[in-house]
Design a protein around this motif. Structure first.
Motif, PDB file in Angstrom:
ATOM      1  N   ASP A  46       1.636  15.177 -18.080  1.00  0.00           N
ATOM      2  CA  ASP A  46       1.724  16.230 -17.081  1.00  0.00           C
ATOM      3  C   ASP A  46       3.025  16.035 -16.303  1.00  0.00           C
ATOM      4  O   ASP A  46       3.210  15.000 -15.656  1.00  0.00           O
ATOM      5  CB  ASP A  46       0.493  16.122 -16.153  1.00  0.00           C
ATOM      6  CG  ASP A  46       0.355  17.300 -15.212  1.00  0.00           C
ATOM      7  OD1 ASP A  46       1.398  17.804 -14.727  1.00  0.00           O
ATOM      8  OD2 ASP A  46      -0.791  17.703 -14.952  1.00  0.00           O
ATOM      9  N   GLN A  47       3.912  17.006 -16.353  1.00  0.00           N
ATOM     10  CA  GLN A  47       5.230  16.834 -15.747  1.00  0.00           C
ATOM     11  C   GLN A  47       5.223  17.064 -14.238  1.00  0.00           C
ATOM     12  O   GLN A  47       6.244  16.870 -13.572  1.00  0.00           O
ATOM     13  CB  GLN A  47       6.242  17.753 -16.437  1.00  0.00           C
ATOM     14  CG  GLN A  47       6.473  17.343 -17.881  1.00  0.00           C
ATOM     15  CD  GLN A  47       7.368  18.301 -18.652  1.00  0.00           C
ATOM     16  OE1 GLN A  47       8.097  19.102 -18.075  1.00  0.00           O
ATOM     17  NE2 GLN A  47       7.305  18.216 -19.981  1.00  0.00           N
ATOM     18  N   LEU A  48       4.099  17.486 -13.688  1.00  0.00           N
ATOM     19  CA  LEU A  48       4.019  17.623 -12.229  1.00  0.00           C
ATOM     20  C   LEU A  48       3.387  16.395 -11.586  1.00  0.00           C
ATOM     21  O   LEU A  48       3.287  16.314 -10.360  1.00  0.00           O
ATOM     22  CB  LEU A  48       3.232  18.871 -11.845  1.00  0.00           C
ATOM     23  CG  LEU A  48       3.876  20.198 -12.244  1.00  0.00           C
ATOM     24  CD1 LEU A  48       3.081  21.361 -11.675  1.00  0.00           C
ATOM     25  CD2 LEU A  48       5.323  20.279 -11.805  1.00  0.00           C
ATOM     26  N   GLY A  49       2.919  15.474 -12.418  1.00  0.00           N
ATOM     27  CA  GLY A  49       2.314  14.268 -11.869  1.00  0.00           C
ATOM     28  C   GLY A  49       0.811  14.403 -11.725  1.00  0.00           C
ATOM     29  O   GLY A  49       0.216  15.419 -12.090  1.00  0.00           O
ATOM     30  N   PHE A  50       0.227  13.327 -11.202  1.00  0.00           N
ATOM     31  CA  PHE A  50      -1.229  13.220 -11.130  1.00  0.00           C
ATOM     32  C   PHE A  50      -1.685  13.104  -9.691  1.00  0.00           C
ATOM     33  O   PHE A  50      -1.039  12.433  -8.883  1.00  0.00           O
ATOM     34  CB  PHE A  50      -1.697  11.972 -11.874  1.00  0.00           C
ATOM     35  CG  PHE A  50      -1.366  11.988 -13.347  1.00  0.00           C
ATOM     36  CD1 PHE A  50      -2.174  12.670 -14.239  1.00  0.00           C
ATOM     37  CD2 PHE A  50      -0.238  11.324 -13.830  1.00  0.00           C
ATOM     38  CE1 PHE A  50      -1.877  12.692 -15.594  1.00  0.00           C
ATOM     39  CE2 PHE A  50       0.063  11.343 -15.182  1.00  0.00           C
ATOM     40  CZ  PHE A  50      -0.748  12.027 -16.067  1.00  0.00           C
ATOM     41  N   LEU A  51      -2.828  13.709  -9.402  1.00  0.00           N
ATOM     42  CA  LEU A  51      -3.472  13.447  -8.110  1.00  0.00           C
ATOM     43  C   LEU A  51      -3.935  11.993  -8.099  1.00  0.00           C
ATOM     44  O   LEU A  51      -4.323  11.454  -9.140  1.00  0.00           O
ATOM     45  CB  LEU A  51      -4.665  14.379  -7.927  1.00  0.00           C
ATOM     46  CG  LEU A  51      -4.312  15.864  -7.802  1.00  0.00           C
ATOM     47  CD1 LEU A  51      -5.544  16.734  -8.006  1.00  0.00           C
ATOM     48  CD2 LEU A  51      -3.693  16.132  -6.430  1.00  0.00           C
ATOM     49  N   PRO A  52      -3.935  11.339  -6.930  1.00  0.00           N
ATOM     50  CA  PRO A  52      -4.322   9.919  -6.883  1.00  0.00           C
ATOM     51  C   PRO A  52      -5.679   9.645  -7.522  1.00  0.00           C
ATOM     52  O   PRO A  52      -5.848   8.652  -8.228  1.00  0.00           O
ATOM     53  CB  PRO A  52      -4.334   9.620  -5.380  1.00  0.00           C
ATOM     54  CG  PRO A  52      -3.384  10.612  -4.791  1.00  0.00           C
ATOM     55  CD  PRO A  52      -3.476  11.843  -5.638  1.00  0.00           C
TER      56      PRO A  52
ATOM     57  N   VAL B 251       6.593  20.590 -23.487  1.00  0.00           N
ATOM     58  CA  VAL B 251       7.060  21.625 -22.573  1.00  0.00           C
ATOM     59  C   VAL B 251       6.018  21.829 -21.478  1.00  0.00           C
ATOM     60  O   VAL B 251       4.823  21.876 -21.754  1.00  0.00           O
ATOM     61  CB  VAL B 251       7.277  22.948 -23.338  1.00  0.00           C
ATOM     62  CG1 VAL B 251       7.538  24.102 -22.384  1.00  0.00           C
ATOM     63  CG2 VAL B 251       8.415  22.806 -24.336  1.00  0.00           C
ATOM     64  N   SER B 252       6.476  21.960 -20.245  1.00  0.00           N
ATOM     65  CA  SER B 252       5.607  22.434 -19.172  1.00  0.00           C
ATOM     66  C   SER B 252       5.781  23.948 -19.155  1.00  0.00           C
ATOM     67  O   SER B 252       6.875  24.459 -18.885  1.00  0.00           O
ATOM     68  CB  SER B 252       6.025  21.819 -17.834  1.00  0.00           C
ATOM     69  OG  SER B 252       5.301  22.443 -16.788  1.00  0.00           O
ATOM     70  N   PHE B 253       4.698  24.675 -19.461  1.00  0.00           N
ATOM     71  CA  PHE B 253       4.820  26.099 -19.802  1.00  0.00           C
ATOM     72  C   PHE B 253       4.938  27.042 -18.606  1.00  0.00           C
ATOM     73  O   PHE B 253       4.839  28.253 -18.775  1.00  0.00           O
ATOM     74  CB  PHE B 253       3.629  26.520 -20.678  1.00  0.00           C
ATOM     75  CG  PHE B 253       3.739  26.043 -22.104  1.00  0.00           C
ATOM     76  CD1 PHE B 253       4.607  26.664 -22.992  1.00  0.00           C
ATOM     77  CD2 PHE B 253       2.980  24.977 -22.564  1.00  0.00           C
ATOM     78  CE1 PHE B 253       4.721  26.242 -24.307  1.00  0.00           C
ATOM     79  CE2 PHE B 253       3.083  24.534 -23.880  1.00  0.00           C
ATOM     80  CZ  PHE B 253       3.954  25.176 -24.750  1.00  0.00           C
ATOM     81  N   VAL B 254       5.114  26.504 -17.419  1.00  0.00           N
ATOM     82  CA  VAL B 254       5.219  27.357 -16.235  1.00  0.00           C
ATOM     83  C   VAL B 254       6.672  27.375 -15.758  1.00  0.00           C
ATOM     84  O   VAL B 254       7.244  26.314 -15.495  1.00  0.00           O
ATOM     85  CB  VAL B 254       4.304  26.856 -15.100  1.00  0.00           C
ATOM     86  CG1 VAL B 254       4.332  27.835 -13.930  1.00  0.00           C
ATOM     87  CG2 VAL B 254       2.884  26.662 -15.610  1.00  0.00           C
TER      88      VAL B 254
ATOM     89  N   GLY C  65       9.881  27.082 -13.896  1.00  0.00           N
ATOM     90  CA  GLY C  65      10.260  26.404 -12.658  1.00  0.00           C
ATOM     91  C   GLY C  65       9.352  25.276 -12.232  1.00  0.00           C
ATOM     92  O   GLY C  65       9.555  24.698 -11.168  1.00  0.00           O
ATOM     93  N   GLN C  66       8.332  24.946 -13.033  1.00  0.00           N
ATOM     94  CA  GLN C  66       7.384  23.889 -12.644  1.00  0.00           C
ATOM     95  C   GLN C  66       7.356  22.811 -13.717  1.00  0.00           C
ATOM     96  O   GLN C  66       6.588  22.910 -14.679  1.00  0.00           O
ATOM     97  CB  GLN C  66       5.977  24.470 -12.467  1.00  0.00           C
ATOM     98  CG  GLN C  66       5.853  25.481 -11.343  1.00  0.00           C
ATOM     99  CD  GLN C  66       5.740  24.814  -9.976  1.00  0.00           C
ATOM    100  OE1 GLN C  66       5.105  23.781  -9.822  1.00  0.00           O
ATOM    101  NE2 GLN C  66       6.378  25.401  -8.982  1.00  0.00           N
ATOM    102  N   GLY C  67       8.191  21.795 -13.543  1.00  0.00           N
ATOM    103  CA  GLY C  67       8.189  20.711 -14.516  1.00  0.00           C
ATOM    104  C   GLY C  67       9.608  20.353 -14.930  1.00  0.00           C
ATOM    105  O   GLY C  67      10.585  20.887 -14.394  1.00  0.00           O
ATOM    106  N   LEU C  68       9.706  19.433 -15.888  1.00  0.00           N
ATOM    107  CA  LEU C  68      11.021  18.909 -16.288  1.00  0.00           C
ATOM    108  C   LEU C  68      11.643  19.734 -17.406  1.00  0.00           C
ATOM    109  O   LEU C  68      12.855  19.879 -17.484  1.00  0.00           O
ATOM    110  CB  LEU C  68      10.867  17.452 -16.761  1.00  0.00           C
ATOM    111  CG  LEU C  68      10.238  16.509 -15.741  1.00  0.00           C
ATOM    112  CD1 LEU C  68       9.929  15.155 -16.373  1.00  0.00           C
ATOM    113  CD2 LEU C  68      11.173  16.331 -14.541  1.00  0.00           C
ATOM    114  N   ARG C  69      10.826  20.242 -18.323  1.00  0.00           N
ATOM    115  CA  ARG C  69      11.309  21.082 -19.432  1.00  0.00           C
ATOM    116  C   ARG C  69      10.425  22.324 -19.467  1.00  0.00           C
ATOM    117  O   ARG C  69       9.263  22.239 -19.859  1.00  0.00           O
ATOM    118  CB  ARG C  69      11.245  20.307 -20.764  1.00  0.00           C
ATOM    119  CG  ARG C  69      12.294  19.206 -20.871  1.00  0.00           C
ATOM    120  CD  ARG C  69      12.104  18.328 -22.092  1.00  0.00           C
ATOM    121  NE  ARG C  69      10.831  17.621 -22.033  1.00  0.00           N
ATOM    122  CZ  ARG C  69      10.621  16.505 -21.320  1.00  0.00           C
ATOM    123  NH1 ARG C  69      11.615  15.959 -20.631  1.00  0.00           N
ATOM    124  NH2 ARG C  69       9.428  15.948 -21.309  1.00  0.00           N
ATOM    125  N   THR C  70      10.963  23.430 -19.016  1.00  0.00           N
ATOM    126  CA  THR C  70      10.157  24.634 -18.782  1.00  0.00           C
ATOM    127  C   THR C  70      10.762  25.816 -19.544  1.00  0.00           C
ATOM    128  O   THR C  70      11.922  25.760 -19.944  1.00  0.00           O
ATOM    129  CB  THR C  70      10.126  24.951 -17.273  1.00  0.00           C
ATOM    130  OG1 THR C  70      11.480  25.122 -16.829  1.00  0.00           O
ATOM    131  CG2 THR C  70       9.475  23.828 -16.481  1.00  0.00           C
TER     132      THR C  70
END
Ligand code: G3I
Ligand code: 9MR
Length: 554
Positions: free
Chosen positions: A12-18, A461-464, A466-471
């Protein structure tokens, strides 16, 4: 993101909740051990990958590592068999909040009939298009009271997708999904500020945004008889131009059972959801209740009228010939609104076990509303039946998730046009299972589905946008293509891998990388079958991002 030679690590390129279940996948090779380092180099977690297992949908082998023990927010370095993974590993208490905002803001960017001002849209500010105040009745929608050629008004609403037309069937499930997100997670949405024109008023932004579409939807009903037009559209798709440049004549096309029932369901839901805000919204909830009841009566009189695409109309058919699911959904929402036994009986007559929702298959939406308002059901037997139906579906999806090499409920046959939304609607149903039972595996499986669209997939790919490293950079979305700005409009979910490749003729010379279900995706403007965006795909993204943010224990 390459680690050891031949090994790609996907997460997950947005990271994880704790408190989230944190799974990462290594593809290729047979990775064994991992370690997680803090930025100062200190190792905080060590563990082993599971076995590398081949998956038909991608044709590659994948091994899963579970980093859930990592609970301290921060940026970390992951190493696989001693090789550093280039992408940072992030734990962030707000990992999905900005995503939910961006995915909801995308609806604002697709508002029809209004200019977007720089203070709300930034560089994506644009002129108004498609006023839709003079919409012509197409022969397919003609009645004695409104013959072909007469003119009606139906402004506002959201553009459906990358095109500029407005379709009732698809709008119905999209609007409902946003209203459900609000009903289920009010505390999350109460605090959000989207920077839309209505921000700061007495109403949460998500309800202001949905209202823009509900006003249009109300105008899609023929006041003479309660029937609902199937869509408001040009006869052909426009070129890839800005809204104001698409000035072709717009028509009301078709009337049918699905449009009437989807309309009835959404209006009944809205009458319930907006009731506490009636001081702010004129005529609510009475106007919506009346509209829903009139559409329902029309559907009872026309219970089996499929939409048929006229010869001279090209855009989006959204045709569907099975109406039990629409009847069940509308009946459920009307029952919750009115308490009338007639609607409960109709629900019982039409309801089938819930499945994963999609625009042609909306039955589950009624089940979800009934479960949320279980106190309003007629008796305990009804409550048990609704809960059991939803739990069975969640259990089935969780079993697929558990058995999958990628830890995702997606099966090869789920890779249809809009597959990313299939993944998210699976998550939405898993979340219903979690809300009913608090069984942790349902929450974890839903998290995995979101991880899937945000980068833990074989394309990395992060499919959103503008949200992630490779979009995605080149979505099939007219404003993104025509606005002269390099970055696409943000917050949009790309449709995702679709081996159907129905756009192959329009993408000649731009070959898809693969025919494999999970790899058949093309980041090119030509690819409406894999890289378009749509309101019914973004809506479950809003729901799932908000739900995981709201439900995941700290
Ligand atoms: O109903 C059949 C089913 O019986 C069969 O088993 C299955 C096998 O593939 O296909 C099913 O039909 C599919 C249909 O969606 C219903 O799910 C078609 O193959 C598939 O091509 C069709 O795709 C739709 C596409 O329009 C083409 O009509 C997408 O769901 C839908 O999201 C998409 O929507 C478009 C609008 O028309 C226009 N605006 C943009 C929007 C997004 O691309
Ligand atoms: O732009 C259209 C897109 O919104 C639809 O989903 C898609 C399928 O119905 O069609 C797109 O329009 C294309 C048309 O079907 C064929 N010629 C090229 C059009 C735009 O690239």
């Amino acid at each position: 993101a390459r680690a050891a030679p031949g090994v790609q690590v996907r997460m997950d390129q947005l990271g994880f909740l704790p408190g989230a279940r944190k799974l990462v996948v290594a593809e290729g090779g047979a990775p064994r051990a991992f370690e997680v380092e803090r930025e100062d180099g200190q190792v905080v977690l060590r563990g082993r990958f599971g076995p590398a297992v081949r998956w038909d949908a991608s044709g590659t082998r994948a091994a899963v590592a579970d980093l859930s023990a990592l609970a301290e927010p921060g940026r970390y370095r992951l190493k696989v068999d001693g090789h550093p993974v280039p992408d940072p590993l992030v734990v962030d208490a707000q990992a999905h909040a900005g995503l939910a905002d961006a995915a909801l803001k995308a609806f604002y960017f697709n508002r029809a009939g209004t200019a977007l001002a720089p203070e709300h849209a930034g560089v994506y500010a644009r002129a108004a298009g498609h006023p839709d105040t003079g919409v012509e009745i197409h022969p397919s929608a003609a009645t004695p009271a409104l013959p072909a050629g007469s003119v009606v008004s139906a402004p506002k609403g959201w553009y459906d997708a990358g095109d500029y037309n407005k379709y009732v069937v698809n709008s119905g499930i999209s609007t409902w999904t946003l209203l459900a997100a609000w009903e289920h997670y009010p505390r999350f949405f109460q605090e959000r500020d989207l920077g839309i024109p209505e921000s700061g008023d007495a109403v949460p932004d998500i309800l202001d945004e949905a209202w823009w579409n509900l006003e249009w939807l109300l105008a899609m009903q023929d006041p003479a008889d309660g029937g609902v037009w199937h869509k408001l559209t040009t006869l052909r798709f426009s070129g890839m131009v800005m809204p104001e440049a698409d000035t072709a004549r717009r028509y009301m096309v078709g009337r049918g059972t699905a449009a009437a029932l989807d309309f009835a369901a959404v209006m009944a839901t809205a009458a319930r959801v907006y009731a506490p805000f009636k001081a702010h919204f004129p005529g609510v909830p009475a106007r919506m209740r009346a509209a829903a009841e009139a559409a329902w009566r029309w559907a009872l009189a026309h219970p089996d009228l499929p939409y048929r695409q006229p010869e001279d109309v090209a855009p989006g058919a959204y045709g569907d010939g099975h109406f039990d699911d629409e009847f069940a959904w509308a009946a459920a929402e009307l029952y919750l609104l009115t308490g009338e036994a007639e609607y409960w009986r109709a629900f019982e007559r039409h309801a089938r076990d819930p499945g994963v929702p999609a625009w042609p298959d909306v039955g589950a939406l009624g089940w979800v509303s009934l479960a949320h308002h279980a106190d309003r059901l007629p008796d305990d037997a009804a409550r048990r039946r609704v809960a059991a139906g939803l739990e069975r579906l969640a259990a089935r999806l969780a079993a697929r998730w558990q058995a999958s090499p990628w830890r995702v409920a997606m099966q090869p046959e789920d890779f249809v046009w809009g597959s990313n939304a299939v993944a998210l609607n699976q998550a939405l149903m898993l979340l219903q299972g979690y809300r009913l039972t608090q069984r942790r595996e349902y929450l974890d499986a839903a998290q995995s589905q979101l991880d899937w669209v945000l980068g833990r997939n074989p394309l990395g790919v992060s499919f959103v946008t503008g949200q992630g490293l490779r979009t995605p950079r080149h979505i099939h979305h007219r404003p993104s293509a025509a606005d002269g700005i390099a970055d696409p409009v943000p917050g949009w979910l790309s449709g995702g891998p679709n081996p159907g490749q129905q756009d192959a003729r329009d993408c000649q010379g731009v070959p898809y990388p693969s025919k494999r279900p999970a790899l058949s995706w093309l980041d090119h403007e030509c690819s409406y079958a894999s890289n378009e965006v749509a309101i019914n795909w973004n809506a479950p993204l809003v729901y799932v991002a908000a739900a995981l943010q709201a439900l995941t224990p700290p």
